[in-house]
Motif scaffolding. Structure first.
Motif, PDB file in Angstrom:
ATOM      1  N   VAL A   1      45.923 -54.767 -29.606  1.00 32.59           N
ATOM      2  CA  VAL A   1      45.921 -53.645 -28.661  1.00 32.59           C
ATOM      3  C   VAL A   1      44.516 -53.384 -28.106  1.00 32.59           C
ATOM      4  CG1 VAL A   1      47.918 -52.569 -29.768  1.00 32.59           C
ATOM      5  CG2 VAL A   1      45.611 -51.892 -30.475  1.00 32.59           C
TER       6      VAL A   1
ATOM      7  N   GLU B   1      49.883 -35.082 -22.400  1.00 33.89           N
ATOM      8  CA  GLU B   1      50.046 -35.567 -23.769  1.00 33.89           C
ATOM      9  C   GLU B   1      49.484 -34.587 -24.795  1.00 33.89           C
ATOM     10  OE1 GLU B   1      48.777 -37.338 -21.337  1.00 33.89           O
ATOM     11  OE2 GLU B   1      50.076 -39.098 -21.078  1.00 33.89           O
TER      12      GLU B   1
ATOM     13  N   ARG C   1      52.826 -48.961 -31.369  1.00 27.87           N
ATOM     14  CA  ARG C   1      54.306 -49.031 -31.332  1.00 27.87           C
ATOM     15  C   ARG C   1      54.788 -49.834 -30.126  1.00 27.87           C
ATOM     16  NH1 ARG C   1      56.439 -46.137 -35.261  1.00 27.87           N
ATOM     17  NH2 ARG C   1      55.398 -44.266 -36.068  1.00 27.87           N
ATOM     18  N   SER C   2      54.030 -49.768 -29.025  1.00 28.44           N
ATOM     19  CA  SER C   2      54.403 -50.552 -27.852  1.00 28.44           C
ATOM     20  C   SER C   2      54.277 -52.046 -28.137  1.00 28.44           C
ATOM     21  CB  SER C   2      53.514 -50.168 -26.667  1.00 28.44           C
ATOM     22  OG  SER C   2      53.776 -50.981 -25.551  1.00 28.44           O
ATOM     23  N   ARG C   3      53.240 -52.406 -28.885  1.00 24.69           N
ATOM     24  CA  ARG C   3      53.016 -53.830 -29.196  1.00 24.69           C
ATOM     25  C   ARG C   3      53.820 -54.282 -30.406  1.00 24.69           C
ATOM     26  NH1 ARG C   3      53.045 -58.211 -30.196  1.00 24.69           N
ATOM     27  NH2 ARG C   3      51.473 -59.867 -30.005  1.00 24.69           N
ATOM     28  N   TRP C   4      53.985 -53.402 -31.409  1.00 22.55           N
ATOM     29  CA  TRP C   4      54.680 -53.735 -32.647  1.00 22.55           C
ATOM     30  C   TRP C   4      55.780 -52.682 -32.899  1.00 22.55           C
ATOM     31  CZ3 TRP C   4      52.844 -58.301 -34.168  1.00 22.55           C
ATOM     32  CH2 TRP C   4      51.522 -58.633 -33.894  1.00 22.55           C
ATOM     33  N   PRO C   5      56.946 -52.802 -32.262  1.00 21.08           N
ATOM     34  CA  PRO C   5      57.985 -51.764 -32.362  1.00 21.08           C
ATOM     35  C   PRO C   5      58.463 -51.488 -33.785  1.00 21.08           C
ATOM     36  CG  PRO C   5      58.455 -53.271 -30.553  1.00 21.08           C
ATOM     37  CD  PRO C   5      57.318 -53.875 -31.327  1.00 21.08           C
TER      38      PRO C   5
ATOM     39  N   GLU D   1      48.540 -44.694 -31.853  1.00 24.89           N
ATOM     40  CA  GLU D   1      49.892 -44.916 -32.384  1.00 24.89           C
ATOM     41  C   GLU D   1      50.829 -45.412 -31.288  1.00 24.89           C
ATOM     42  OE1 GLU D   1      53.564 -42.547 -34.615  1.00 24.89           O
ATOM     43  OE2 GLU D   1      51.629 -41.540 -34.313  1.00 24.89           O
ATOM     44  N   ARG D   2      50.730 -44.828 -30.098  1.00 26.58           N
ATOM     45  CA  ARG D   2      51.591 -45.242 -28.997  1.00 26.58           C
ATOM     46  C   ARG D   2      51.321 -46.700 -28.615  1.00 26.58           C
ATOM     47  NH1 ARG D   2      50.287 -41.467 -24.810  1.00 26.58           N
ATOM     48  NH2 ARG D   2      51.244 -39.997 -26.263  1.00 26.58           N
ATOM     49  N   ALA D   3      50.049 -47.086 -28.572  1.00 24.33           N
ATOM     50  CA  ALA D   3      49.715 -48.467 -28.232  1.00 24.33           C
ATOM     51  C   ALA D   3      50.244 -49.434 -29.286  1.00 24.33           C
ATOM     52  CB  ALA D   3      48.199 -48.608 -28.089  1.00 24.33           C
TER      53      ALA D   3
END
Length: 492
Positions: free
Chosen positions: A238, A185, A25-29, A21-23
């Motif tokens: 990602v 984490e 959101r970083s690529r697709w905010p 999920e973090r990856a």
């Protein structure tokens, strides 16, 4: 776009989904992400003997079915749990950068102090049992006669709890799982529980050359429906290509041996700037045992064949260095100790309890263990660029101090011995050279500049960098995993 991510409900599975999920959101905010969990057959039926039955996909099939039923757009798996045979309706769209793929041997502190001749190891994995039985001797700081396997099931914390409660003396598990559950984490309660259990053990990271892991161990797989081109595009953004390439090679190798978790097959690929290192170990019915440690390099010139008289060192010349200890003042420094050779750790220096000790290779490890020293792992002859990566296991960042010789040219190292290199009178007549020390190479080059035109080889790491920087034609330098492989190539 709204994306529903599905995973198993274990602490490790949900943590791995956090990473995905973090990856994303970083690529697709602006991406909307929902989360859900579901149990698998392997979670529900604790009586199921996963390895004896040879059942495939017991931790993944139910989640893949939910994906096809439209209950999610993507499923997050531990890639090693996926069956080796791909499904036509789904595919793995992406993986994140891989965590440390190695296995860890944990020994209950009471057992480590008792030093039993037979060590009872909690593991139901045929691969782990076969590897520890064949190659575990010499790693522990006492003499053992046998390893006894004890079946075990359960998640990471459950298996650790069984170990510290005395169900066995030792336990083998994936380092990636431990690192993730010990990380910042992880949920605080989970991390604290695992930390408490790990601290009741002594542990060592098992060398990949003799203990290759399950194919794809440490890698996360994101599975999607094959017809969802929109989801595929999102996930591929990602994807970590080096991990992807390594895992595909491992799974292809596993497939060649039959592809079952019930077989004793280990395969690990390390992607490095000098090539891909592959370790394979397999014991499969109706096939000869396999055990290999190989390097696949980028296209480059390799030394041409020659005769033994043109080689240095020849097998009889390998002990070409006279080493003399330096009477080092004071005591062994605090922090992690990186030992380049067993002689580099003076006999009067004994590491403190739980002081991290790392060896350059397995031979150094075994010589230290024979002196009663607990070694936490080794660089497997791949050089000092191979970081130990044990901060999570230790519980804090580890500052490392190399113990080496006066001629090493490392201003940050602790010098504990001198190395006097003895060269043969006909060194200039040799054309093929294998170096285990950058300082020895530079000294030889200063004495005999003409050897710069020869073919030079070494293992990865510091020596390779010294050779590359010193030669006018770096193409005449090559990297090998060990002297024996190089000698076999140049004197076929």
């Amino acid at each position: 776009m709204r994306l529903r991510l599905l995973s198993r409900s274990s602490a490790l599975a949900t943590l791995q989904t956090d990473f995905v999920e973090r990856a994303l959101r970083s690529r697709w905010p602006s991406l909307a992400i929902d989360r859900a969990t579901r149990s698998s057959e392997g979670d529900r039926d604790r009586r199921l003997d996963l390895w004896a039955t040879g059942t495939k996909g017991v931790f993944t099939a139910d989640l893949s079915a939910a994906l096809l039923a439209g209950d999610a757009e993507a499923v997050v798996h531990s890639w090693k749990d996926l069956p080796i045979d791909d499904r036509a309706e789904t595919l793995v769209a992406a993986t994140l950068e891989r965590a440390d793929p190695r296995d860890v041997l944990l020994v209950r502190r009471e057992a480590a102090e008792a030093r039993p001749e037979t060590l009872r190891v909690l593991s139901s994995s045929p691969r782990r049992v076969a590897e520890i039985t064949a190659s575990g001797h010499g790693l522990l700081p006492w003499t053992m006669s046998a390893w006894e396997s004890v079946p075990v099931r359960g998640n990471i914390a459950t298996r650790l709890r069984k170990l510290v409660n005395g169900d066995g003396d030792a336990l083998v598990m994936a380092k990636a799982a431990l690192d993730r559950l010990l990380s910042a984490e992880a949920p605080a309660g989970t991390a604290a529980d695992v930390r408490r259990l790990v601290d009741r053990c002594r542990w060592m990271v098992l060398p990949l050359q003799d203990f290759p892991t399950a194919a794809a161990q440490g890698a996360i797989a994101v599975e999607v429906a094959a017809h969802r081109a929109d989801v595929l595009d999102v996930m591929r953004a990602v994807n970590h290509e080096p991990t992807w390439r390594a895992v595909l090679r491992e799974r292809e190798t596993l497939r060649a041996f039959g592809g079952g978790c019930h077989d004793a097959v280990g395969v690990t690929v390390l992607v490095r700037d000098y090539g891909e290192v592959m370790s394979v170990r397999a014991s499969v019915p109706d096939r000869p045992p396999a055990h290999s440690w190989t390097l696949t390099r980028p296209p480059a010139p390799l030394p041409p064949p020659t005769t033994m008289d043109r080689v240095w060192p020849q097998p009889s010349e390998r002990e070409f260095t006279r080493r003399r200890p330096i009477d080092a003042a004071g005591s062994l420094p605090e922090g992690g100790v990186w030992v380049t050779r067993a002689e580099a750790l003076p006999a009067r220096w004994m590491p403190a309890a739980d002081q991290p000790v790392w060896a350059a290779g397995r031979r150094t490890w075994e010589r230290l263990a024979a002196r009663g020293i607990w070694v936490n792992g080794c660089a497997e002859g791949l050089g000092d660029a191979e970081r130990p990566g044990i901060d999570q296991m230790v519980g804090h960042p580890v500052p490392w101090r190399r113990l080496t010789h006066a001629e090493a040219g490392d201003p940050e190292a602790l010098v504990t011995y001198t190395a006097d290199v003895q060269f043969p009178a006909d060194l200039e007549a040799r054309t093929h050279f294998y170096w285990t020390s950058g300082s020895a190479f530079l000294r030889a080059l200063a004495l005999h500049p003409s050897i710069a035109g020869g073919w030079h080889a070494s293992g990865p790491g510091r020596t390779a960098r010294v050779i590359h920087d010193a030669l006018a034609s770096p193409a005449r330098a090559s990297i090998w995993l060990d002297y024996t492989q190089w000698l076999r190539h140049v004197t076929p």
